[in-house]
Design a protein around this motif. Structure first.
Motif, mmCIF file in Angstrom:
data_model
loop_
_atom_site.group_PDB
_atom_site.id
_atom_site.type_symbol
_atom_site.label_atom_id
_atom_site.label_comp_id
_atom_site.label_asym_id
_atom_site.label_seq_id
_atom_site.Cartn_x
_atom_site.Cartn_y
_atom_site.Cartn_z
ATOM 1 N N ASP A 277 0.832 -1.211 0.000
ATOM 2 C CA ASP A 277 0.000 0.000 0.000
ATOM 3 C C ASP A 277 0.863 1.257 0.000
ATOM 4 O OD1 ASP A 277 -2.281 -1.527 -0.017
ATOM 5 O OD2 ASP A 277 -2.599 -1.407 2.160
ATOM 6 N N ASP A 278 1.950 1.254 0.776
ATOM 7 C CA ASP A 278 2.841 2.412 0.820
ATOM 8 C C ASP A 278 3.516 2.648 -0.523
ATOM 9 O OD1 ASP A 278 2.401 3.099 3.513
ATOM 10 O OD2 ASP A 278 3.833 1.584 4.200
ATOM 11 N N GLU B 96 0.919 4.116 -2.987
ATOM 12 C CA GLU B 96 0.611 5.517 -2.704
ATOM 13 C C GLU B 96 1.759 6.434 -3.126
ATOM 14 O OE1 GLU B 96 -1.648 8.673 -1.709
ATOM 15 O OE2 GLU B 96 -2.304 6.564 -1.695
ATOM 16 N N LYS C 212 2.156 6.933 -7.131
ATOM 17 C CA LYS C 212 1.021 7.379 -7.945
ATOM 18 C C LYS C 212 1.417 8.450 -8.952
ATOM 19 C CE LYS C 212 -3.090 6.488 -5.116
ATOM 20 N NZ LYS C 212 -4.146 7.131 -4.291
#
Length: 358
Positions: A192-193, A196, A199
């Protein structure tokens, strides 16, 4: 948010024909040659939604003594289609005109790749390929190569790097490895890190993508597998010339229940996890597109950003109950409406009236 779909594909797969049909109009220039579409064409179409007309009739019936003599105007959600000029093998390195248009793909929410399955001996192609699988792989390869160019430009973190910088670099390394093996960025397993922090790379292959198999009319009901829908650009062009009632009759003759436009929009909503909530008042009846899982206060913000700050509560009723109870008054009388707070997760088809303070 409104859905935006970029239509891509090799030259002469019927991409621009499909685009014109979806928009029910002709763009400035369409020809049976590579690069006929020199500038990207953008068009906006309403999302077919039979619920709106039913709501509008109910609102009019519910307010017979007001100045509302007819049903309120309908404001459906919309989809933007971007017709992007045909790619060719080698586009990512400047071959043909493809490289010029890769940047336009970054502007859209999802990519619809049109692949030719129809037969036409008059088609003039940029190469001898008639294999849909090969055409699909060529376009994906060019998108991957364009992404690899972006990744190659990234620099390792400096000594004073933040955690986000480190996560981003880890993502870049993973992406380079996987894309070099032919995997799309959206299919690379990132934390997830890492997702993010990376992006801002805006990789083309990180976008949700589905395939439009441009088929002959006798193959419209054929199953082409996951994330692929069968559409006939020829049939869509013919539908564009008919009235709504005639369209329904023609589709029935063909043994299909949905037009290509409806299929494309449904697939776009599905892969982007989009839903619509509804508002029904005397001034207008409207559908609003949001991400599945959106809470009430953020849904209110799609109507006006000021609603987020001044949100009090949301009065909610399901579409089915609103129709069965014949409007807001009837729904309230039988206890079908309820008040929800900021954290309520909006459902598809919720009819909502937001209570906003000053």
């Amino acid at each position: 948010m409104n859905l935006s779909v970029g239509i891509v594909g090799l030259p002469n797969v019927g991409k621009s024909t499909l685009f014109n049909a979806l928009l029910k109009r002709q763009v400035a220039f369409v020809a049976n040659y590579p690069f006929a579409t020199i500038e990207p064409n953008v068009g906006v179409v309403p999302v077919p939604d039979e619920r709106l007309e039913r709501l509008a009739d109910i609102v009019a019936e519910e307010n017979p003594s007001t100045s509302l003599r007819t049903s309120p105007p309908l404001r459906p959600a919309t989809v933007s289609f971007l017709d992007i000029a045909g790619l060719v093998k080698g586009a990512s390195t400047g071959e043909g005109l493809g490289n010029k248009f890769l940047s336009h793909i970054r502007e859209v929410n999802a990519i619809a790749q049109v692949v030719r399955h129809f037969k036409d001996t008059n088609i003039i192609r940029s190469d001898s390929s008639i294999d849909p699988k090969s055409d699909y792989e060529i376009v994906n390869a060019e998108l991957i190569l364009a992404d690899l160019q972006t990744l190659e430009k990234q620099q390792p973190p400096k000594k004073n790097a933040t955690k986000e910088d480190i996560y981003r670099w880890e993502a870049v390394k993973k992406l380079k490895t996987e894309l070099n093996q032919g995997k799309l960025a959206k299919d690379v397993d990132l934390t997830d890190d890492e997702k993010e922090s990376s992006k801002d790379l805006q990789l083309l292959t990180s976008k949700p993508m589905f395939t439009v198999a441009n088929v002959d009319e006798n193959e419209l009901n054929k199953d082409f597998g996951k994330d692929t829908i069968a559409v006939s650009a020829k049939v869509e062009s013919e539908l564009a010339e008919l009235s709504e009632e005639e369209q329904k009759g023609y589709l029935k003759e063909l043994g299909v229940v949905e037009s290509g436009l409806e299929k494309v929009i449904k697939e776009g909503y599905k892969i982007l996890d989009l839903i619509s909530f509804l508002t029904a008042g005397e001034k207008e009846v409207r559908a609003w597109t949001i991400k599945k899982g959106t809470n009430a206060v953020d849904a209110a913000g799609t109507i006006h950003t000021d609603f987020i700050q001044h949100f009090i509560k949301a009065e909610v009723v399901s579409f089915a109950d609103f129709v069965a109870s014949k409007g807001w008054k009837g729904s309230r009388e039988v206890g079908k409406t309820r008040f929800e707070g900021k954290d309520y997760i909006v459902k598809d088809g919720d009819v909502i009236e937001f209570k906003i303070g000053k």
